[in-house]
Write a protein that holds these residues in place. Structure first.
Motif, PDB file in Angstrom:
ATOM      1  N   ASP A 289       0.829  -1.200   0.000  1.00 58.52           N
ATOM      2  CA  ASP A 289       0.000   0.000   0.000  1.00 58.52           C
ATOM      3  C   ASP A 289       0.867   1.255   0.000  1.00 58.52           C
ATOM      4  N   HIS A 291      -0.693   4.200  -0.219  1.00 63.06           N
ATOM      5  CA  HIS A 291      -1.645   5.215   0.253  1.00 63.06           C
ATOM      6  C   HIS A 291      -1.949   6.237  -0.827  1.00 63.06           C
ATOM      7  N   ASP A 292      -2.046   5.751  -2.048  1.00 64.13           N
ATOM      8  CA  ASP A 292      -2.351   6.644  -3.165  1.00 64.13           C
ATOM      9  C   ASP A 292      -3.768   7.184  -3.054  1.00 64.13           C
ATOM     10  N   ARG A 293      -3.928   8.435  -3.461  1.00 64.08           N
ATOM     11  CA  ARG A 293      -5.249   9.050  -3.603  1.00 64.08           C
ATOM     12  C   ARG A 293      -5.462   9.289  -5.100  1.00 64.08           C
ATOM     13  N   TRP A 294      -5.785   8.204  -5.768  1.00 67.11           N
ATOM     14  CA  TRP A 294      -5.888   8.241  -7.227  1.00 67.11           C
ATOM     15  C   TRP A 294      -6.926   9.261  -7.679  1.00 67.11           C
ATOM     16  N   ARG A 295      -6.720   9.799  -8.859  1.00 66.63           N
ATOM     17  CA  ARG A 295      -7.707  10.700  -9.451  1.00 66.63           C
ATOM     18  C   ARG A 295      -8.991   9.940  -9.727  1.00 66.63           C
ATOM     19  N   ASP A 348      -6.055   4.960 -10.829  1.00 65.64           N
ATOM     20  CA  ASP A 348      -5.992   3.690 -10.107  1.00 65.64           C
ATOM     21  C   ASP A 348      -5.683   2.543 -11.066  1.00 65.64           C
ATOM     22  N   ALA A 452       2.084  13.617  -5.548  1.00 66.94           N
ATOM     23  CA  ALA A 452       1.113  12.732  -4.909  1.00 66.94           C
ATOM     24  C   ALA A 452       1.794  11.676  -4.050  1.00 66.94           C
ATOM     25  N   VAL A 456       1.918  11.273   0.653  1.00 67.10           N
ATOM     26  CA  VAL A 456       1.204  10.212   1.357  1.00 67.10           C
ATOM     27  C   VAL A 456       1.925   9.872   2.653  1.00 67.10           C
TER      28      VAL A 456
END
Length: 456
Positions: A289, A291-295, A348, A452, A456
């Protein structure tokens, strides 16, 4: 005498088939069975390209059995219910099938074991049918699987492989066991226009031609997009019309740097399967993980452009159009297309993996998902933040632009390497070319991804 049932799954061949060989060793007759599993169809896995290729494979398997005095019995429904029904009809006391690395495969084996035990029937699960080295056969001292390929490959290379067995000369099947009609490729709608043919005979012919004429140059040319110098055996390995053990053994006998590089790719396939067997959740969840905050919704138009091969980056678009036309994509193209979506567009990886699975004839959960995770930096890659620059990759692996011109015909009149950056062409040369501007600048994309990941 009891009639063993051989349940074919992703092992649709007669050569080097340990379950069939074991069943025939102690019986005069066997029941070769394939179940069109409705549970798999409900998941959306049975997409047109794989359904059509499967139809070819089942037709080839049935033809091979008929040449030997037998036939394939096909049923549709719940796989456990259909196997138990076949056991009752044939008076069987044993069922043979190949081991599967996926979570679904493990659940299927357990359900079969429990249901057959209640009928007084034994289940035999055979390892090493879908792999050269079965998942779990080699493990590090401190874990249940290898998370890095290089140490895995060292151990994998030291494993003694069994000798591949020939196809049986005779397969007798009891009379009176009903079967549905074989599925018909021609009745499958929505397939890719250039979809390859399936079946064991086709796979074996392709393997022989590859080892004779192609593998010698594989080390030097496997990334040559225009040269199309890969084996294209992945669909046959996925459906099991070829034995991985036989592929490794024959390549090693062939010898040379190209054969060694080809064997290494077969080891990568086993590597991903042993990861998935140990961590089945990696099919849908990050292996590591970040901890990506994908578009999300803001990327919708970018995702559509990527799927349609209209990103404005010709090398990426060529790869995506090859996928749409053939249901297959060159491995270097897969890496480029995946990196562009996951890192340049910061979308993602599961979005891309699902699209690939919707089209790839060799759509394999372990290899597709874990390769996507490798590229996205959430998998086993030891350099999770690497970004493949599509322009550098294009000039390196398609230096004259032949691959792009093959798949992006609106650029076919652009000569040489200029085809990779059509936005730089003089105005008159660009006139009348219906090709989009890049949907994102590469420096902007790289900065967005790095920002990005650093936040994280």
């Amino acid at each position: 005498m009891s009639v063993p049932v051989v349940l074919f799954t992703s092992d649709l061949r007669l050569h080097d088939h340990p379950p069939l060989r074991a069943a025939l060793s102690g019986a005069d007759e066997v029941l070769p069975l394939f179940v069109r599993d409705l549970a798999i169809e409900r998941t959306g896995f049975a997409v047109p390209n794989r359904a059509a290729f499967l139809a070819d494979c089942l037709a080839g398997l049935d033809a091979g059995l008929r040449e030997r005095g037998g036939r394939l019995v096909v049923r549709t429904g719940d796989v456990v219910e259909e196997v138990c029904r076949a056991v009752t009809e044939a008076g069987s006391d044993e069922v043979h099938l190949s081991a599967a690395p996926s979570a679904y495969g493990h659940r299927r084996e357990q359900r079969l074991h429990d249901a057959l035990e209640r009928q007084g029937c034994r289940l035999f699960v055979h390892d090493g049918v879908a792999h050269a080295v079965a998942p779990g056969e080699v493990t590090p001292a401190s874990s249940d699987h290898f998370a890095v390929f290089t140490p895995y490959f060292r151990r994998w290379s030291q494993c003694a492989l069994r000798a591949p067995s020939p196809a049986p000369r005779e397969v007798r099947v009891p009379e009176g066991i009903g079967s549905e009609a074989l599925p018909d490729r021609a009745k499958v709608a929505g397939t890719s226009p250039g979809l390859a043919r399936g079946g064991e005979q086709e796979g074996r012919a392709r393997l022989a031609a590859w080892l004779r004429d192609g593998v010698e140059a594989y080390e030097e040319r496997h990334d040559d997009l225009a040269g199309d110098a890969t084996s294209r055996l992945s669909p046959h390995l996925h459906f099991g019309t070829l034995s991985p053990v036989e592929c490794v053994q024959r390549a090693r006998r062939r010898g040379g740097a190209g054969a060694d590089a080809f064997v290494r790719q077969l080891a990568w396939r086993d590597f991903h399967h042993q990861v998935l067997a140990a961590r089945p959740q990696a099919a849908t969840a990050d292996y590591r993980d970040r901890h990506d905050r994908w578009r999300g919704a803001a990327a919708r138009d970018d995702i559509d452009a990527w799927k349609e091969g209209r990103t404005g980056y010709p090398i990426v678009d060529a790869a995506m159009r090859q996928l749409a036309h053939e249901g297959w994509m060159h491995n270097r193209g897969r890496l480029l297309a995946a990196s562009f979506l996951a890192k340049s567009l910061y979308v993602d990886w599961r979005v891309g993996a699902r699209h690939f699975m919707d089209l790839l004839v060799d759509g394999d959960v372990a290899n597709n998902q874990l390769n996507w995770q490798w590229v996205a930096g959430t998998g086993t890659d030891t350099r999770p933040n690497r970004v493949l620059n599509p322009l550098r990759q294009a000039h390196r692996y398609d230096p004259e632009g032949a691959y792009v011109r093959r798949w992006v015909p609106e650029l076919r009149d652009v000569e040489g390497a200029s085809v990779h950056e059509p936005w730089k062409l003089p105005g008159l040369e660009r006139a009348g070319v219906d090709y989009p501007e890049p949907i994102v600048g590469l420096p902007e994309a790289l900065e967005r991804f790095q920002r990005a990941r650093s936040n994280v």
